[in-house]
Enzyme design. Sequence first.
Site, mmCIF file in Angstrom:
data_model
loop_
_atom_site.group_PDB
_atom_site.id
_atom_site.type_symbol
_atom_site.label_atom_id
_atom_site.label_comp_id
_atom_site.label_asym_id
_atom_site.label_seq_id
_atom_site.Cartn_x
_atom_site.Cartn_y
_atom_site.Cartn_z
ATOM 1 N N LYS A 90 0.830 -1.209 0.000
ATOM 2 C CA LYS A 90 0.000 0.000 0.000
ATOM 3 C C LYS A 90 0.862 1.256 0.000
ATOM 4 O O LYS A 90 0.379 2.339 -0.250
ATOM 5 C CB LYS A 90 -0.999 -0.007 1.157
ATOM 6 C CG LYS A 90 -0.442 -0.215 2.537
ATOM 7 C CD LYS A 90 -1.595 -0.221 3.534
ATOM 8 C CE LYS A 90 -1.227 -0.923 4.822
ATOM 9 N NZ LYS A 90 -2.385 -1.150 5.662
ATOM 10 N N ARG A 91 2.166 1.077 0.236
ATOM 11 C CA ARG A 91 3.052 2.234 0.195
ATOM 12 C C ARG A 91 3.607 2.493 -1.200
ATOM 13 O O ARG A 91 4.153 3.554 -1.462
ATOM 14 C CB ARG A 91 4.186 2.070 1.199
ATOM 15 C CG ARG A 91 3.760 2.414 2.623
ATOM 16 C CD ARG A 91 4.802 1.989 3.636
ATOM 17 N NE ARG A 91 4.928 0.539 3.673
ATOM 18 C CZ ARG A 91 4.113 -0.268 4.372
ATOM 19 N NH1 ARG A 91 3.146 0.263 5.103
ATOM 20 N NH2 ARG A 91 4.257 -1.569 4.362
#
Length: 494
Positions: free
Chosen positions: A263-264
Amino acid sequence: MSSVASAPVRVRFCPSPTGNPHVGLVRTALFNWAFAKHHQGTLVFRIEDTDAARDSEESYDQLLASLRWLGFDWDEGPEVGGPHAPYRQSQRMDIYKDVAQKLQDAGRAYHCYCSTAELDARRDAARAAGKPSGYDGHCRDLSAEQVEAYKAEGRTPIVRFRMPDETITFTDLVRGELTFTAENVPDYGIVRANGAPLYTLVNPVDDALMEITHVLRGEDLLSSTPRQIALYKALIDLGVAKEIPSFGHLPYVMGEGNKKLSKRDPESSLNLYRERGFLPEGLLNYLSLLGWSLSGDRDVFSMDEMVAAFEISDVNPNPARFDLKKCEAINADHIRLLDVKDFTERCAPWLQAPFAPWAPEDFDEAKWQAVAPHAQTRLKVLSEITDNVDFLFLAEPVEDEASWTKAMKEGSDALLRTAREKLESADWTSAEALKEAVLAAGETHGLKLGKAQAPVRVAVTGRTIGLPLFESLEILGKEKTLARIDAALAKLAA
Ligand code: GLU
Ligand code: ZN
């Protein structure tokens, strides 16, 4: 309708409001939403915000705004309410406290006084001896004296769930039968030493209370499933839960270099897709292909078509690869499918500040309406509209040195002079006539149309690539076109 669901279906989407919404989260929401709709079931939207250190109100607002932008609706949850309200876990703390106490009273959970250092030391020793390295059950059956001694030392316990010493088997809706042996699923924490309940407790407790029938979530959560099934059994014994739900684990999404998309990673950020001008329907169409496909291998379809066809048993357990190029291609197809009016309206944000480089008063609605159909068939994402039409609204074309160097060759000045002459006497109500003019100019200098039109395009639009040239010239108009060719000739002469 498939045999998966005979009783009314109740599924849930239960993100934690941490950070920006990402594509993995949207894929999970989409599959739950499609599953609920396909079975005329209920989608429960629950906010898992029990981690005060990581959750934020800003993230919560963004999450809701993003889901609404994507066009999701839910039957129970924030903004719509429902029979199991509240749907934010931060407002349900009393419930968890009560259940944790009931589990302890029934001997299904216990206080664990081990310090982190002690746990680490024992885990390392077990590992060195080649034994299972999970929690060793040290505090399972402490005597009253031992408990007193720990308390006297000032230790504050966590609450640990007592796993039954048995093998747990369940049939995953995506992966088939899965088995976890007891030594691989040790007793686990459900309440922190400070009294805060953990995901391991609150998630299955709410699934039970909200009568969830199917848990569809990412493969990363697979290891919590045997724990949750055991906890569910305890909740059934306590009269808190009715039935263990079915579980289905959606495949991992792989990014660049075949690494799990995190998700980064920048390409995970939903905001990025929104800013670049992906259509919600294009993005959702693409995300639906991460683990699923419509029969007949059709890549482009509507969400209604997905809902009608969606079977969880068709989901492929193998990791899915996130392919930005394919995502853009599918989005381009959805842009083409819009009716022109809808297309022009959806472009509006990119025709204004901060995206548009022209002054608002230089925008010309009639020119925009004329050029829009030509742009619609060429954009991958809506944000590309700005560069494609700026030649119409800027006083002078953008200066793009690379384009200039590429198009302006030896002899380009002679070509431009001839083209100017032919264009001057052409019929400006016909793009075809403008093309004939440039074609004729090219012939004079022994150039094919492609070579002849490149300097004209750069002189007029500033760029080597763009919308169909002769339609562009017609819309820009004779006066401006000729003035720009003059300016280019002056620049070449200098
Ligand atoms: N709040 C959890 C998450 O976002 C939910 C996991 C689940 O679906 O059980 O990871
Ligand atoms: Zn312990």
